[in-house]
Design a protein around this motif. Structure first.
Motif, mmCIF file in Angstrom:
data_model
loop_
_atom_site.group_PDB
_atom_site.id
_atom_site.type_symbol
_atom_site.label_atom_id
_atom_site.label_comp_id
_atom_site.label_asym_id
_atom_site.label_seq_id
_atom_site.Cartn_x
_atom_site.Cartn_y
_atom_site.Cartn_z
ATOM 1 N N LEU A 61 0.869 -1.167 0.000
ATOM 2 C CA LEU A 61 0.000 0.000 0.000
ATOM 3 C C LEU A 61 0.909 1.221 0.000
ATOM 4 N N ARG A 62 0.667 2.115 -0.934
ATOM 5 C CA ARG A 62 1.499 3.320 -1.077
ATOM 6 C C ARG A 62 0.676 4.534 -0.687
ATOM 7 N N LEU A 63 1.265 5.387 0.128
ATOM 8 C CA LEU A 63 0.658 6.645 0.538
ATOM 9 C C LEU A 63 1.484 7.770 -0.051
ATOM 10 N N GLU A 64 0.813 8.793 -0.590
ATOM 11 C CA GLU A 64 1.505 9.957 -1.139
ATOM 12 C C GLU A 64 0.823 11.211 -0.631
ATOM 13 N N VAL A 65 1.603 12.137 -0.104
ATOM 14 C CA VAL A 65 1.085 13.431 0.327
ATOM 15 C C VAL A 65 1.844 14.499 -0.451
ATOM 16 N N THR A 66 1.099 15.302 -1.203
ATOM 17 C CA THR A 66 1.672 16.362 -2.025
ATOM 18 C C THR A 66 1.471 17.700 -1.324
ATOM 19 N N ASP A 67 2.515 18.533 -1.346
ATOM 20 C CA ASP A 67 2.439 19.864 -0.742
ATOM 21 C C ASP A 67 3.285 20.831 -1.558
ATOM 22 N N LEU A 68 3.277 22.101 -1.162
ATOM 23 C CA LEU A 68 4.051 23.129 -1.865
ATOM 24 C C LEU A 68 5.363 23.448 -1.172
ATOM 25 N N GLY A 69 5.712 22.691 -0.154
ATOM 26 C CA GLY A 69 6.922 22.964 0.624
ATOM 27 C C GLY A 69 8.196 22.712 -0.149
ATOM 28 N N SER A 70 9.249 23.401 0.297
ATOM 29 C CA SER A 70 10.551 23.236 -0.339
ATOM 30 C C SER A 70 11.497 22.388 0.501
ATOM 31 N N GLY A 71 11.151 22.169 1.758
ATOM 32 C CA GLY A 71 12.018 21.388 2.638
ATOM 33 C C GLY A 71 12.009 19.914 2.301
ATOM 34 N N THR A 72 12.973 19.213 2.880
ATOM 35 C CA THR A 72 13.054 17.766 2.703
ATOM 36 C C THR A 72 12.874 17.111 4.060
ATOM 37 N N PRO A 73 11.825 16.308 4.222
ATOM 38 C CA PRO A 73 11.620 15.655 5.505
ATOM 39 C C PRO A 73 12.714 14.623 5.770
ATOM 40 N N SER A 74 13.062 14.500 7.045
ATOM 41 C CA SER A 74 14.025 13.475 7.436
ATOM 42 C C SER A 74 13.829 13.174 8.911
ATOM 43 N N PRO A 75 14.141 11.940 9.305
ATOM 44 C CA PRO A 75 14.055 11.606 10.726
ATOM 45 C C PRO A 75 15.056 12.445 11.516
ATOM 46 N N ARG A 76 14.640 12.905 12.679
ATOM 47 C CA ARG A 76 15.538 13.679 13.540
ATOM 48 C C ARG A 76 16.644 12.760 14.044
ATOM 49 N N THR A 77 17.890 13.223 13.901
ATOM 50 C CA THR A 77 19.039 12.415 14.319
ATOM 51 C C THR A 77 19.877 13.229 15.286
ATOM 52 N N PRO A 78 20.270 12.686 16.413
ATOM 53 C CA PRO A 78 19.852 11.373 16.900
ATOM 54 C C PRO A 78 18.421 11.429 17.413
ATOM 55 N N HIS A 79 17.723 10.314 17.291
ATOM 56 C CA HIS A 79 16.348 10.243 17.773
ATOM 57 C C HIS A 79 16.363 10.103 19.290
ATOM 58 N N ARG A 80 15.621 10.964 19.954
ATOM 59 C CA ARG A 80 15.513 10.908 21.421
ATOM 60 C C ARG A 80 14.051 10.703 21.769
ATOM 61 N N ALA A 81 13.706 9.484 22.183
ATOM 62 C CA ALA A 81 12.316 9.119 22.440
ATOM 63 C C ALA A 81 11.640 10.032 23.445
ATOM 64 N N GLY A 82 12.348 10.531 24.439
ATOM 65 C CA GLY A 82 11.747 11.358 25.465
ATOM 66 C C GLY A 82 11.584 12.822 25.094
ATOM 67 N N ARG A 83 12.117 13.222 23.981
ATOM 68 C CA ARG A 83 12.070 14.621 23.534
ATOM 69 C C ARG A 83 10.734 14.895 22.843
ATOM 70 N N PRO A 84 10.050 15.988 23.183
ATOM 71 C CA PRO A 84 8.770 16.268 22.523
ATOM 72 C C PRO A 84 8.971 16.674 21.055
ATOM 73 N N GLY A 85 8.077 16.213 20.205
ATOM 74 C CA GLY A 85 8.106 16.575 18.794
ATOM 75 C C GLY A 85 9.234 15.898 18.031
ATOM 76 N N GLY A 86 9.136 15.958 16.708
ATOM 77 C CA GLY A 86 10.189 15.444 15.859
ATOM 78 C C GLY A 86 10.197 13.944 15.658
ATOM 79 N N HIS A 87 9.109 13.271 15.993
ATOM 80 C CA HIS A 87 9.078 11.815 15.877
ATOM 81 C C HIS A 87 8.416 11.322 14.587
ATOM 82 N N GLY A 88 7.770 12.218 13.841
ATOM 83 C CA GLY A 88 6.977 11.812 12.684
ATOM 84 C C GLY A 88 7.723 10.986 11.655
ATOM 85 N N MET A 89 8.832 11.495 11.147
ATOM 86 C CA MET A 89 9.547 10.765 10.099
ATOM 87 C C MET A 89 10.292 9.563 10.667
ATOM 88 N N PHE A 90 10.634 9.597 11.945
ATOM 89 C CA PHE A 90 11.205 8.415 12.587
ATOM 90 C C PHE A 90 10.171 7.289 12.590
#
Length: 164
Positions: free
Chosen positions: A105-134
């Motif tokens: 199953l493929r999901l695609e979300v189209t937007d007008l943004g110029s940024g490139t999503p990426s997982p936050r590195t290093p990932h810190r489970a206890g830190r609020p926010g930034g978990h979406g791409m992880f």
């Protein structure tokens, strides 16, 4: 393994032309659904409901086993994360596309943004926010970004395995 490499859509059609609003699959093509989201209020719950209905129509729901239920929940979580990222970082999503191809199953979300999503590195489970791409990286077979011609906008895609 997840990457941010560009990958052509499974039907070879690329992101839809502006103005197209069909939610039904074209004849003799890969089953897909499109949801126009420009200006939509409550884009995340709307996208989840839309995807839930597609999963129901395609026989993923109601779930017949715990594995099927987990697969459907993963899909809904990834939709939430991709649409939320477009809302937070790209002035909102333009379109959600859900595509069923055999065991993927493929999901695609189209937007007008110029940024490139990426997982936050290093990932810190206890830190609020930034978990979406992880979360997307952990749950998906693969994911990536396809830039629009002209440099304005992109499609973020993710592929998940169908329940066995």
């Amino acid at each position: 393994m997840s990457t941010t490499r560009p990958c052509p859509p499974p039907d070879g059609q690329g992101p839809r032309a502006e103005g197209a609003t069909s939610a039904e699959p074209p004849p003799d093509r890969t089953p897909s659904r499109r949801l126009h989201l420009v200006g939509a209020s409550g884009a995340v719950p709307l996208s989840r409901d839309f995807t839930r209905q597609a999963l129901h129509d395609w026989g993923w729901l109601p779930a017949v086993s715990a594995d099927h239920r987990a697969a459907a929940e993963d899909v809904l979580l990834v939709v939430s994360e991709l649409v939320t990222n477009a809302c937070l970082h790209a002035d909102g999503p333009e379109e959600l596309r859900v595509i069923r191809t055999g065991k993927v199953l493929r999901l695609e979300v189209t937007d007008l943004g110029s940024g490139t999503p990426s997982p936050r590195t290093p990932h810190r489970a206890g830190r609020p926010g930034g978990h979406g791409m992880f979360i997307v990286q952990r749950l998906c077979l693969d994911w990536g970004v396809v830039r629009r011609d002209g440099g304005v906008g992109k499609t973020v895609w993710a592929e998940l395995a169908a329940p066995s």
